[in-house]
Design a protein around this motif. Structure first.
Motif, PDB file in Angstrom:
ATOM      1  N   GLY A 174      -1.511  -7.815  10.684  1.00 37.12           N
ATOM      2  CA  GLY A 174      -0.212  -7.327  10.227  1.00 37.12           C
ATOM      3  C   GLY A 174       0.902  -7.964  11.056  1.00 37.12           C
TER       4      GLY A 174
ATOM      5  N   ARG B 128       0.861  -1.192   0.000  1.00 35.70           N
ATOM      6  CA  ARG B 128       0.000   0.000   0.000  1.00 35.70           C
ATOM      7  C   ARG B 128       0.891   1.234   0.000  1.00 35.70           C
TER       8      ARG B 128
ATOM      9  N   GLU C   7       1.205   4.066   1.330  1.00 40.19           N
ATOM     10  CA  GLU C   7       0.787   4.956   2.417  1.00 40.19           C
ATOM     11  C   GLU C   7       1.993   5.755   2.876  1.00 40.19           C
TER      12      GLU C   7
ATOM     13  N   ALA D  37      -7.575 -10.413   8.822  1.00 43.76           N
ATOM     14  CA  ALA D  37      -6.168 -10.279   8.421  1.00 43.76           C
ATOM     15  C   ALA D  37      -5.402  -9.536   9.501  1.00 43.76           C
TER      16      ALA D  37
ATOM     17  N   ARG E  86       3.430  -5.540  12.821  1.00 45.13           N
ATOM     18  CA  ARG E  86       2.872  -4.952  14.059  1.00 45.13           C
ATOM     19  C   ARG E  86       2.871  -5.970  15.185  1.00 45.13           C
TER      20      ARG E  86
ATOM     21  N   GLY F  29       5.055   1.369  12.426  1.00 45.48           N
ATOM     22  CA  GLY F  29       4.016   0.355  12.252  1.00 45.48           C
ATOM     23  C   GLY F  29       3.244   0.470  10.951  1.00 45.48           C
ATOM     24  N   ARG F  30       3.656   1.405  10.092  1.00 44.70           N
ATOM     25  CA  ARG F  30       2.964   1.503   8.797  1.00 44.70           C
ATOM     26  C   ARG F  30       4.004   1.495   7.665  1.00 44.70           C
ATOM     27  N   PHE F  31       3.893   0.509   6.815  1.00 45.65           N
ATOM     28  CA  PHE F  31       4.883   0.322   5.749  1.00 45.65           C
ATOM     29  C   PHE F  31       4.189   0.285   4.394  1.00 45.65           C
TER      30      PHE F  31
ATOM     31  N   ALA G 131      -4.110  -0.932  15.379  1.00 48.67           N
ATOM     32  CA  ALA G 131      -4.799  -2.144  14.930  1.00 48.67           C
ATOM     33  C   ALA G 131      -3.776  -3.219  14.590  1.00 48.67           C
ATOM     34  N   ILE G 132      -3.931  -4.337  15.254  1.00 50.17           N
ATOM     35  CA  ILE G 132      -3.018  -5.442  14.990  1.00 50.17           C
ATOM     36  C   ILE G 132      -3.659  -6.388  13.969  1.00 50.17           C
ATOM     37  N   GLY G 133      -4.969  -6.300  13.871  1.00 47.60           N
ATOM     38  CA  GLY G 133      -5.674  -7.117  12.889  1.00 47.60           C
ATOM     39  C   GLY G 133      -7.126  -6.698  12.792  1.00 47.60           C
ATOM     40  N   GLY G 134      -7.760  -7.126  11.722  1.00 48.43           N
ATOM     41  CA  GLY G 134      -9.173  -6.764  11.580  1.00 48.43           C
ATOM     42  C   GLY G 134      -9.846  -7.652  10.563  1.00 48.43           C
TER      43      GLY G 134
ATOM     44  N   GLN H 200       0.969  -9.921   5.985  1.00 53.50           N
ATOM     45  CA  GLN H 200      -0.251 -10.264   6.729  1.00 53.50           C
ATOM     46  C   GLN H 200      -0.407 -11.770   6.779  1.00 53.50           C
TER      47      GLN H 200
ATOM     48  N   PHE I  87       4.163  -4.764   3.567  1.00 56.40           N
ATOM     49  CA  PHE I  87       4.052  -5.358   4.896  1.00 56.40           C
ATOM     50  C   PHE I  87       3.466  -6.757   4.729  1.00 56.40           C
TER      51      PHE I  87
ATOM     52  N   ARG J  82     -14.340   0.038   9.228  1.00 54.20           N
ATOM     53  CA  ARG J  82     -13.289  -0.568   8.414  1.00 54.20           C
ATOM     54  C   ARG J  82     -13.151   0.129   7.058  1.00 54.20           C
TER      55      ARG J  82
ATOM     56  N   LEU K 112     -12.624  -1.031   4.031  1.00 55.25           N
ATOM     57  CA  LEU K 112     -12.881  -1.748   2.784  1.00 55.25           C
ATOM     58  C   LEU K 112     -14.386  -1.902   2.628  1.00 55.25           C
TER      59      LEU K 112
END
Ligand code: AMP
Length: 422
Positions: free
Chosen positions: A306, A112, A114, A304, A309, A119-121, A279-282, A126, A124, A257, A259
Motif C-alpha cells: 500500500g 475496497r 472498508e 502488493a 501506508r 491508513g485504511r481508505f 501491514a505495509i505489504g503482503g 498499490q 488506495f 492472509r 485472500l
C-alpha cells in the motif's frame, strides 16, 4: 450543498505529488533492475473474476467490493486487488507462450468499501509484483527481496517480515479439519465474526486480532506442522534462501492472509509505525489461481504494497522528500499591452526546453513577483515599457537578487547559459 470527495477517498494535491513521483520512480527503478516489466490492467473487471479468484467467502468479496451493473446488466467490480487481474491478463494475452516465466509489476488504484480509518481508505494505491510460470522457491525469495529493496531505497526502516506457509489443496484440507475439531468445543468463546469464519473459512479464525480469539488460537494446531512433504520442502527451501541472503523474518503461524488464492508461502511486511493497520505489504504463492480462472495450471507468486501506508511511515520516520522542482523562468509584464508579447516569449522559452510560466490575471508587478517567488522561479524576466521599446528586458536572478538588462534577441542564449551554470 457543496459536494465533497467520497468517504474513504482523498485528493493528492500538487504539493504532495512529488512524493508520488519519487516513490513511483524508485519502484520502477528497482523492479526494472530485477527484470520485472510493468503492466496496466483496467480499473474494473467482470465481478466473477474476483469472486472466483479471491474466494467467495472472503471479506473482500462478501463485504468490500464496489460492484455495479453495466448497461447490459453484466456485473462489474472496481478492482479490489491486482493479482487476479494480472493473472487474467497473463492468460488472456497468452503471455506464457513467449517465455516460460513472466515477471510483471503494476502501480495503480484499488478499491475496497472498508470502514475508513488511519491508513485504511476506500480508494488506495498499490504497487505489486507477480512472477507467473514457476514453482521455484527461489522466486518467492526474489519477490520478498525485491519488495524489501524498494522499501530500502526509499529509506524505510524497522520493517519486519512475517512468514508462514498455508499449504496446498492437498494438505490444507486435512489441516482445516484438524483446526475445526480443535475449535469445535471452544467456539462459544469466539467473537461473532469468528463464529461465522469458523463455518465459512476456519483458517481466517487464526488471524483474528481480538484477545478472546487469540487466547484460543494460541494452542491450536499449527499449519506448518501439518504440511505435506512437498509444501514442507518448499517452506524449508524458502527459509534457507532467506537465511542465505541474511533477510530476517519471523515465522507467524497465524498468518493466513485475507485472500483465498494463497498456497504455500504467505508473508506480510509490517511496520511498527503504523498502529492497528500495520501491514505495509503482503504476498505469497498462488499456484492454483490460473486454473481457478479456467487457465492451464500455472504457478505464481506475488506481493502488493500500500503506497499511502508507505507515505505515512516515511513521514513518521522523517525521511527527506526530494525538493519540489522549481520553475526556470517566470515572465512578468508591467502593462496589459505587453501580455501577448510576453506570452509569445513564454512559448519561445518553453519551446527551448526550459520550464516557464507567467501570471495571466493582470496583477501588479509586485503581485507577479510574489507568484514568481511562490512557484520557486530561478529567474524572472521583467518586460518594462522603456526597456522593451529599446529591445531589452530585465533578467533577475531570484537567488542573488541581481538584475541586468539583456537584449530580447539574445535572451534564450543568456537564459540557457545562466541555467546551465547553476
Ligand atoms: P492485501 O491485498 O490485502 O494483501 O493488501 C496489500 C497491502 O495493501 C496492505 O499490506 C496494505 O499496505 C495495503 N492496503 C490494503 N487495504 C488497504 C486499504 N483499505 N487502505 C490502504 N491500504 C490498504
Amino acid at each position: 450543498m457543496f459536494i465533497n470527495v467520497p468517504k474513504g477517498t482523498q485528493d493528492i494535491l500538487p504539493e504532495d505529488i512529488t512524493k508520488w513521483y519519487y516513490i513511483e520512480d524508485k519502484i520502477r527503478e528497482v523492479l526494472n533492475k530485477y527484470g520485472y516489466r510493468e503492466i496496466r490492467t483496467p480499473a474494473f473487471e467482470y465481478t466473477e473474476l474476483f469472486v472466483r479468484g479471491i474466494g467467495e467467502s472472503t471479506d473482500i468479496v462478501t463485504k468490500e467490493m464496489f460492484t455495479f451493473p453495466d448497461r447490459k446488466g453484466r456485473s462489474l467490480t472496481l478492482r479490489p486487488e491486482g493479482t487476479a487481474p494480472v493473472v487474467r491478463a497473463y492468460l488472456e494475452n497468452k503471455m506464457g507462450r513467449t517465455s516460460k516465466v513472466v515477471k510483471l509489476f503494476y502501480i495503480g488504484s484499488m478499491f475496497r468499501c472498508e470502514k475508513p480509518q488511519a491508513g485504511r481508505f476506500r480508494q488506495f494505491n498499490q504497487f505489486g509484483i507477480e512472477v507467473i510460470g514457476t514453482e521455484s522457491p527461489v522466486v518467492d525469495v526474489e519477490v520478498i527481496a525485491a519488495a524489501l529493496e524498494v522499501y530500502e531505497k526509499l529509506g524505510l526502516k524497522n520493517l519486519k517480515i512475517l512468514l508462514n506457509s498455508v499449504g496446498c489443496k492437498k494438505c490444507r484440507v486435512d489441516y482445516v479439519q484438524k483446526l475445526k475439531e480443535f475449535i469445535e468445543d471452544k467456539k462459544i468463546f469466539l467473537c461473532s465474526e469468528c463464529i461465522n469464519r469458523y463455518k465459512k473459512n476456519p483458517l481466517r479464525v487464526l488471524d483474528c486480532k481480538k484477545d478472546s480469539c487469540q487466547k484460543i488460537i494460541k494452542k491450536a494446531p499449527r499449519i506448518t506442522e501439518n504440511l505435506c512433504q512437498e509444501c514442507r520442502l518448499h517452506f524449508a527451501e524458502v527459509i534457507s534462501y532467506l537465511d542465505d541472503l541474511k533477510i530476517k523474518y519471523c515465522i507467524d503461524y497465524r498468518l493466513v492472509r485475507g485472500l483465498d488464492y494463497y498456497t504455500k508461502t504467505a508473508f506480510e511486511i509490517v511496520s511498527g509505525e503504523l498502529g492497528a493497520q500495520n501491514a505495509i505489504g503482503g504476498g505469497g504463492r498462488y499456484d492454483d489461481l490460473a486454473e481457478e480462472l479456467e487457465g492451464k495450471p500455472t504457478p505464481g507468486v506475488g506481493f502488493a504494497a500500500g503506497i499511502e501506508r508507505m507515505i505515512i511511515v516515511m513521514n513518521q520516520q522523517k525521511i527527506e522528500w526530494p525538493k519540489y522542482k522549481e520553475i526556470d523562468v517566470f515572465v512578468t509584464t508591467v502593462s496589459e499591452e505587453n501580455k501577448v508579447i510576453a506570452f509569445k516569449l513564454l512559448q519561445k522559452i518553453r519551446n527551448f526546453g526550459l520550464s516557464a510560466d507567467m501570471d495571466y490575471s493582470g496583477g501588479s508587478l509586485k503581485s507577479q513577483m510574489r507568484i514568481a517567488n511562490k512557484v520557486g522561479a530561478r529567474y524572472v524576466i521583467i518586460m518594462g515599457q522603456e526597456e522593451f521599446a529599446k529591445g531589452l528586458v530585465i533578467l533577475r536572478n531570484m537567488k542573488t537578487k541581481e538584475q541586468r538588462e539583456v537584449q530580447t534577441d539574445n535572451l534564450i542564449n543568456e537564459l540557457t547559459s545562466c541555467i546551465d551554470s547553476m
